[in-house]
Design an enzyme around this catalytic site. Structure first.
Site, PDB file in Angstrom:
ATOM      1  N   THR A  69      39.193   1.105  18.634  1.00 38.31           N
ATOM      2  CA  THR A  69      39.887   1.838  19.693  1.00 38.31           C
ATOM      3  C   THR A  69      39.500   3.316  19.668  1.00 38.31           C
ATOM      4  O   THR A  69      39.255   3.917  20.720  1.00 38.31           O
ATOM      5  CB  THR A  69      41.419   1.702  19.501  1.00 38.31           C
ATOM      6  OG1 THR A  69      41.756   0.311  19.551  1.00 38.31           O
ATOM      7  CG2 THR A  69      42.180   2.446  20.574  1.00 38.31           C
TER       8      THR A  69
ATOM      9  N   ASP B  93      37.955 -10.166  10.050  1.00 39.24           N
ATOM     10  CA  ASP B  93      38.901 -10.725   9.065  1.00 39.24           C
ATOM     11  C   ASP B  93      40.001 -11.541   9.745  1.00 39.24           C
ATOM     12  O   ASP B  93      40.392 -12.604   9.254  1.00 39.24           O
ATOM     13  CB  ASP B  93      39.579  -9.607   8.254  1.00 39.24           C
ATOM     14  CG  ASP B  93      38.597  -8.718   7.523  1.00 39.24           C
ATOM     15  OD1 ASP B  93      37.436  -9.115   7.361  1.00 39.24           O
ATOM     16  OD2 ASP B  93      38.995  -7.606   7.114  1.00 39.24           O
TER      17      ASP B  93
ATOM     18  N   HIS C  98      28.454  -5.518  20.565  1.00 44.90           N
ATOM     19  CA  HIS C  98      29.497  -4.593  21.002  1.00 44.90           C
ATOM     20  C   HIS C  98      30.899  -5.184  21.016  1.00 44.90           C
ATOM     21  O   HIS C  98      31.857  -4.524  20.631  1.00 44.90           O
ATOM     22  CB  HIS C  98      29.132  -4.126  22.409  1.00 44.90           C
ATOM     23  CG  HIS C  98      30.050  -3.101  22.985  1.00 44.90           C
ATOM     24  ND1 HIS C  98      30.243  -1.868  22.409  1.00 44.90           N
ATOM     25  CD2 HIS C  98      30.823  -3.111  24.105  1.00 44.90           C
ATOM     26  CE1 HIS C  98      31.094  -1.160  23.136  1.00 44.90           C
ATOM     27  NE2 HIS C  98      31.475  -1.895  24.164  1.00 44.90           N
TER      28      HIS C  98
ATOM     29  N   ARG D 204      32.779 -10.101  29.419  1.00 44.85           N
ATOM     30  CA  ARG D 204      33.886  -9.162  29.649  1.00 44.85           C
ATOM     31  C   ARG D 204      33.507  -8.090  30.664  1.00 44.85           C
ATOM     32  O   ARG D 204      32.448  -7.474  30.576  1.00 44.85           O
ATOM     33  CB  ARG D 204      34.250  -8.488  28.329  1.00 44.85           C
ATOM     34  CG  ARG D 204      35.306  -7.415  28.450  1.00 44.85           C
ATOM     35  CD  ARG D 204      35.607  -6.816  27.095  1.00 44.85           C
ATOM     36  NE  ARG D 204      34.537  -5.990  26.594  1.00 44.85           N
ATOM     37  CZ  ARG D 204      34.539  -4.661  26.596  1.00 44.85           C
ATOM     38  NH1 ARG D 204      35.560  -3.998  27.093  1.00 44.85           N
ATOM     39  NH2 ARG D 204      33.533  -3.981  26.106  1.00 44.85           N
TER      40      ARG D 204
ATOM     41  N   HIS E 107      26.073  -4.835  24.427  1.00 43.64           N
ATOM     42  CA  HIS E 107      26.122  -3.780  25.440  1.00 43.64           C
ATOM     43  C   HIS E 107      24.695  -3.355  25.756  1.00 43.64           C
ATOM     44  O   HIS E 107      23.884  -3.188  24.839  1.00 43.64           O
ATOM     45  CB  HIS E 107      26.931  -2.597  24.885  1.00 43.64           C
ATOM     46  CG  HIS E 107      27.342  -1.614  25.929  1.00 43.64           C
ATOM     47  ND1 HIS E 107      26.444  -0.826  26.608  1.00 43.64           N
ATOM     48  CD2 HIS E 107      28.568  -1.285  26.420  1.00 43.64           C
ATOM     49  CE1 HIS E 107      27.101  -0.056  27.465  1.00 43.64           C
ATOM     50  NE2 HIS E 107      28.390  -0.328  27.374  1.00 43.64           N
TER      51      HIS E 107
ATOM     52  N   GLY F  14      34.440   4.867  27.739  1.00 47.04           N
ATOM     53  CA  GLY F  14      34.542   4.843  29.204  1.00 47.04           C
ATOM     54  C   GLY F  14      35.958   4.992  29.711  1.00 47.04           C
ATOM     55  O   GLY F  14      36.247   5.827  30.571  1.00 47.04           O
ATOM     56  N   GLY F  15      36.890   4.181  29.214  1.00 47.92           N
ATOM     57  CA  GLY F  15      38.275   4.309  29.646  1.00 47.92           C
ATOM     58  C   GLY F  15      38.966   2.978  29.816  1.00 47.92           C
ATOM     59  O   GLY F  15      38.577   1.976  29.216  1.00 47.92           O
TER      60      GLY F  15
HETATM   61  C1  LIG Z   1      31.820   2.416  20.972  1.00 44.99           C
HETATM   62  C2  LIG Z   1      32.802   1.554  21.740  1.00 44.99           C
HETATM   63  C3  LIG Z   1      33.236   1.966  22.986  1.00 44.99           C
HETATM   64  C4  LIG Z   1      34.163   1.191  23.692  1.00 44.99           C
HETATM   65  N1  LIG Z   1      34.612   1.649  24.902  1.00 44.99           N
HETATM   66  C5  LIG Z   1      35.569   0.929  25.542  1.00 44.99           C
HETATM   67  C6  LIG Z   1      36.139   1.423  26.758  1.00 44.99           C
HETATM   68  O1  LIG Z   1      35.797   2.512  27.235  1.00 44.99           O
HETATM   69  N2  LIG Z   1      37.096   0.667  27.376  1.00 44.99           N
HETATM   70  C7  LIG Z   1      37.512  -0.542  26.880  1.00 44.99           C
HETATM   71  O2  LIG Z   1      38.379  -1.174  27.477  1.00 44.99           O
HETATM   72  N3  LIG Z   1      36.992  -1.004  25.719  1.00 44.99           N
HETATM   73  C8  LIG Z   1      36.055  -0.311  25.041  1.00 44.99           C
HETATM   74  N4  LIG Z   1      35.550  -0.794  23.868  1.00 44.99           N
HETATM   75  C9  LIG Z   1      36.172  -1.993  23.279  1.00 44.99           C
HETATM   76  C10 LIG Z   1      37.556  -1.611  22.751  1.00 44.99           C
HETATM   77  O3  LIG Z   1      37.480  -0.324  22.172  1.00 44.99           O
HETATM   78  C11 LIG Z   1      38.084  -2.599  21.724  1.00 44.99           C
HETATM   79  O4  LIG Z   1      37.960  -3.900  22.202  1.00 44.99           O
HETATM   80  C12 LIG Z   1      39.559  -2.313  21.430  1.00 44.99           C
HETATM   81  O5  LIG Z   1      39.720  -0.978  21.050  1.00 44.99           O
HETATM   82  C13 LIG Z   1      40.079  -3.238  20.343  1.00 44.99           C
HETATM   83  O6  LIG Z   1      41.372  -2.802  19.997  1.00 44.99           O
HETATM   84  P1  LIG Z   1      42.185  -3.582  18.883  1.00 44.99           P
HETATM   85  O7  LIG Z   1      43.478  -2.888  18.730  1.00 44.99           O
HETATM   86  O8  LIG Z   1      42.174  -5.016  19.192  1.00 44.99           O
HETATM   87  O9  LIG Z   1      41.285  -3.421  17.562  1.00 44.99           O
HETATM   88  P2  LIG Z   1      40.820  -2.094  16.745  1.00 44.99           P
HETATM   89  O10 LIG Z   1      40.966  -0.861  17.514  1.00 44.99           O
HETATM   90  O11 LIG Z   1      39.453  -2.401  16.215  1.00 44.99           O
HETATM   91  O12 LIG Z   1      41.813  -2.095  15.538  1.00 44.99           O
HETATM   92  C14 LIG Z   1      41.753  -3.103  14.543  1.00 44.99           C
HETATM   93  C15 LIG Z   1      42.618  -2.685  13.381  1.00 44.99           C
HETATM   94  O13 LIG Z   1      42.748  -3.754  12.459  1.00 44.99           O
HETATM   95  C16 LIG Z   1      42.518  -3.282  11.150  1.00 44.99           C
HETATM   96  N5  LIG Z   1      42.034  -4.395  10.317  1.00 44.99           N
HETATM   97  C17 LIG Z   1      40.975  -5.206  10.488  1.00 44.99           C
HETATM   98  N6  LIG Z   1      40.883  -6.095   9.474  1.00 44.99           N
HETATM   99  C18 LIG Z   1      41.912  -5.830   8.641  1.00 44.99           C
HETATM  100  C19 LIG Z   1      42.346  -6.360   7.401  1.00 44.99           C
HETATM  101  N7  LIG Z   1      41.703  -7.367   6.780  1.00 44.99           N
HETATM  102  N8  LIG Z   1      43.429  -5.829   6.816  1.00 44.99           N
HETATM  103  C20 LIG Z   1      44.111  -4.790   7.392  1.00 44.99           C
HETATM  104  N9  LIG Z   1      43.732  -4.241   8.566  1.00 44.99           N
HETATM  105  C21 LIG Z   1      42.655  -4.752   9.176  1.00 44.99           C
HETATM  106  C22 LIG Z   1      41.493  -2.172  11.330  1.00 44.99           C
HETATM  107  O14 LIG Z   1      41.466  -1.341  10.202  1.00 44.99           O
HETATM  108  C23 LIG Z   1      42.069  -1.510  12.580  1.00 44.99           C
HETATM  109  O15 LIG Z   1      43.143  -0.680  12.239  1.00 44.99           O
HETATM  110  C24 LIG Z   1      34.623  -0.033  23.156  1.00 44.99           C
HETATM  111  C25 LIG Z   1      34.167  -0.450  21.914  1.00 44.99           C
HETATM  112  C26 LIG Z   1      33.262   0.332  21.204  1.00 44.99           C
HETATM  113  C27 LIG Z   1      32.784  -0.135  19.864  1.00 44.99           C
END
Ligand SMILES: Cc1cc2nc3c(=O)[nH]c(=O)nc-3n(C[C@H](O)[C@H](O)[C@H](O)COP(=O)(O)OP(=O)(O)OC[C@H]3O[C@@H](n4cnc5c(N)ncnc54)[C@H](O)[C@@H]3O)c2cc1C
Length: 547
Positions: free
Chosen positions: A56, A222, A351, A386, A243, A61-62
């Site tokens: 996150t 994980d 990505h 996606r 990507h 992008g947003g």
């Molecule tokens: C560079 C980049 C740019 C992006 N830009 C966009 C965008 O502009 N718009 C959009 O919609 N999407 C975008 N995405 C995709 C989007 O950012 C992600 O899909 C989204 O943020 C995922 O959120 P989440 O809360 O599911 O996971 P994350 O934000 O990845 O959080 C996962 C959490 O789980 C924790 N975790 C994992 N395994 C364990 C474990 N075994 N024990 C304890 N904690 C653990 C991690 O430490 C972290 O805190 C982008 C992705 C990337 C890589």
């Protein structure tokens, strides 16, 4: 092969914490769920690193949402389903696009720094969106703005108990119901039983399985692996989104992403001969959906024998580029590159993990007491490809739904949970311990080379044989986070290769050289995996089921 994945040293005492609701993960999905749940319940949130080390945080992008005319949820629905190549769950997409605008407005109250001009929110355009509908903050710093605001709201404005550097080893289940998670503290090595009436899995994606990725080092899949071990259904693992525009220069630990919003603002793709090529492949040109752009890039680079194509923003105003894309320009400067004056080498990069833990419209998994939200979940909104900027939205919308559904479990089972006891197996004692870092490199190399952006049956079979050999060779005595991560990545890598081999067609982000056409008659369906009950203690490989 039996591989104990819970390692307890003999006679060791375990800490114990008890919550109503346990949230695993500190990205947009976990923080949104925790803040919402804490209005009524005792909530604990665990993350294996810090709150600024998430996918996150890196988002650029947003967030896509139909905030008003000329846009509408109906239009957003059409764009999402069209991008999804026949595999979107339309009910889930309806939930996403209808509830999305309110969730984004609520987020704007927590994070007031979304970009505005004269008080009006600015909307960006991205690939395969028919209108501009992407809200952003700090130009291309949306992720860090949103993460910081949510983490602050959790720390200061809520009663969530937050734990950083707390690695979740495994989910705890009793009679098939999830009752919490076992964790390893990465600072002092202590093990803790975190007991809860409800557990919300929000552990994000798995880009690290492919090595060359935009994802942070923590994205090792994980959550999907531990849910699978706990008996949850997982699906669509073959759909890994590459990507189109990862920076193609060597020596990057995490590959710099060059946001699609740049093409939305008018940047071009050019081949090695300097020609724009996208309009030959799709009338939307550079703003075709990601899978279409990646296929076109692969065709061009194969024809030319080159490693990458170029992104060209040199016709756009330099000062404006700096203001609108401060993160991208600063990142490129670190490699001696200037967006305003140079062509930027770009190639597809791993990505986004489309597949994940199967959920219904309320984020419920197939394991009672376990919800999933964010990138770890498979709600069905992304289909086989996606749509850009729909994933942050998915985390917001479905975490809110999870919170609204919590009454189903919380408050009903309190005493039962507190009385539970676990007989945990002893750690395996191995005479010699494998080098987890070397094994991880071997795994990521073979995934990138044989299960990467374009796949072939013979290479996938070879990858499965290599993965099997690696699994058999590994021996661990003392287990720490690198070893657990490696086993999780092996589980996922194996299942991705298996599903990719099974799906003998090309659809969305899944490209097969030997089966280049889409095959609706055979394959307009998901591949779902579930570890049979009798194999659950064994951990790694399961049975394939079509649904
Ligand atoms: C560079 C980049 C740019 C992006 N830009 C966009 C965008 O502009 N718009 C959009 O919609 N999407 C975008 N995405 C995709 C989007 O950012 C992600 O899909 C989204 O943020 C995922 O959120 P989440 O809360 O599911 O996971 P994350 O934000 O990845 O959080 C996962 C959490 O789980 C924790 N975790 C994992 N395994 C364990 C474990 N075994 N024990 C304890 N904690 C653990 C991690 O430490 C972290 O805190 C982008 C992705 C990337 C890589």
């Amino acid at each position: 092969m039996t591989r104990p994945y819970i390692a307890i040293r003999s006679g060791e005492s375990l800490h114990r914490r008890t919550f109503d609701v346990l949230v695993l993960g500190g990205g947009i999905a976990g923080l949104t769920a925790a803040i919402g749940a804490a209005r009524r319940w005792r909530v604990g949130l665990l993350t294996k690193s810090t709150f600024d080390d998430t996918t996150t945080f890196l988002a650029q992008g947003g967030i896509a949402a139909a905030l008003g005319p000329p846009d509408s949820p109906g239009l957003h629905f059409e764009d999402t389903v069209n991008a999804g190549a026949g595999l979107c769950d339309e009910e889930a997409v309806r939930v996403l696009v209808n509830e999305g605008p309110d969730r984004v407005r609520e987020l704007m109250e927590i994070c007031p720094r979304f970009d505005k001009v004269d008080g009006e929110i600015v909307l960006g355009r991205e690939g395969a969106h028919s209108v501009a509908r992407v809200v952003h903050a700090g130009g291309d710093a949306t992720g860090s703005e949103v993460s910081s605001a949510l983490a602050e709201a959790a720390r200061v404005g809520s009663r969530v108990q937050l734990y950083e550097n707390e690695f979740v080893i495994d989910l705890l289940t009793v009679d098939g119901r999830c009752v919490g998670a076992l964790t390893l503290n990465l600072d002092d090595g202590g093990l803790t039983l975190n007991m809860a009436m409800v557990t919300i899995l929000a552990t994000g994606g798995a880009g690290q399985v492919f090595g060359r990725t935009t994802n942070p080092l923590v994205a090792t899949g994980d959550g999907v692996a531990m849910a699978y071990r706990a008996g949850a259904a997982i699906r669509d693992l073959e759909f890994v989104q590459f990507h189109p525009t990862g920076l193609a220069v060597p020596g990057q630990e995490t590959v710099q992403l060059i946001t699609e919003a740049l093409r939305g603002e008018g940047a071009y793709l050019r081949n090695a001969a300097g020609e724009r090529f996208m309009t030959e492949y799709d009338p939307r040109g550079e703003l075709a959906s990601r899978d279409v752009v990646v296929r076109a890039m692969m065709t061009e680079t194969r024809r030319e024998g080159s490693e990458h194509v170029f992104l060209d923003a040199t016709h756009l105003d330099a000062a404006w580029l700096q203001e609108r894309f401060p993160r991208v320009t600063a990142g490129l400067a670190r490699h001696g590159l200037d967006l305003a004056t140079q062509l930027i080498p770009v190639a597809p990069v791993c990505h986004y993990f489309i597949g994940g833990v199967v959920t219904d419209l309320w984020g419920r998994t197939t394991v009672p007491g376990l919800y999933a939200s964010g990138e770890v979940a498979s709600t069905g909104v992304h289909g086989a490809n996606r749509l850009a900027s729909n994933s942050l939205l998915e985390g917001l919308v479905f975490s809110d739904r999870v919170v609204r559904d919590l009454d189903r479990y919380v408050g009903r089972l309190g005493e039962d949970v507190r009385r539970l006891r676990f007989d945990l197996p002893e750690a395996a004692s191995a005479a010699r311990s494998s080098d987890a870092a070397a094994a991880r490199r071997r795994l990521t190399d073979l995934m990138a080379n044989k299960v990467g952006v374009v796949r072939r049956g013979d290479e996938l079979s070879a990858a499965l044989a290599d993965l099997g050999a690696l699994t058999t060779e590994l021996q661990f005595g003392e287990m720490g986070a690198p070893e657990y991560e490696l086993l999780n990545m092996l589980t996922l890598g194996t299942q991705i290769a298996k599903c990719a081999l099974l799906r003998d067609e090309s659809r969305g982000v899944h490209l097969r050289d030997d089966y280049p056409a889409i095959d609706d008659a055979q394959w307009r369906r998901h591949v779902t995996l579930r570890l049979p009950a009798h194999e659950r203690e064994e951990g790694l490989l399961g049975k394939v089921e079509r649904s």
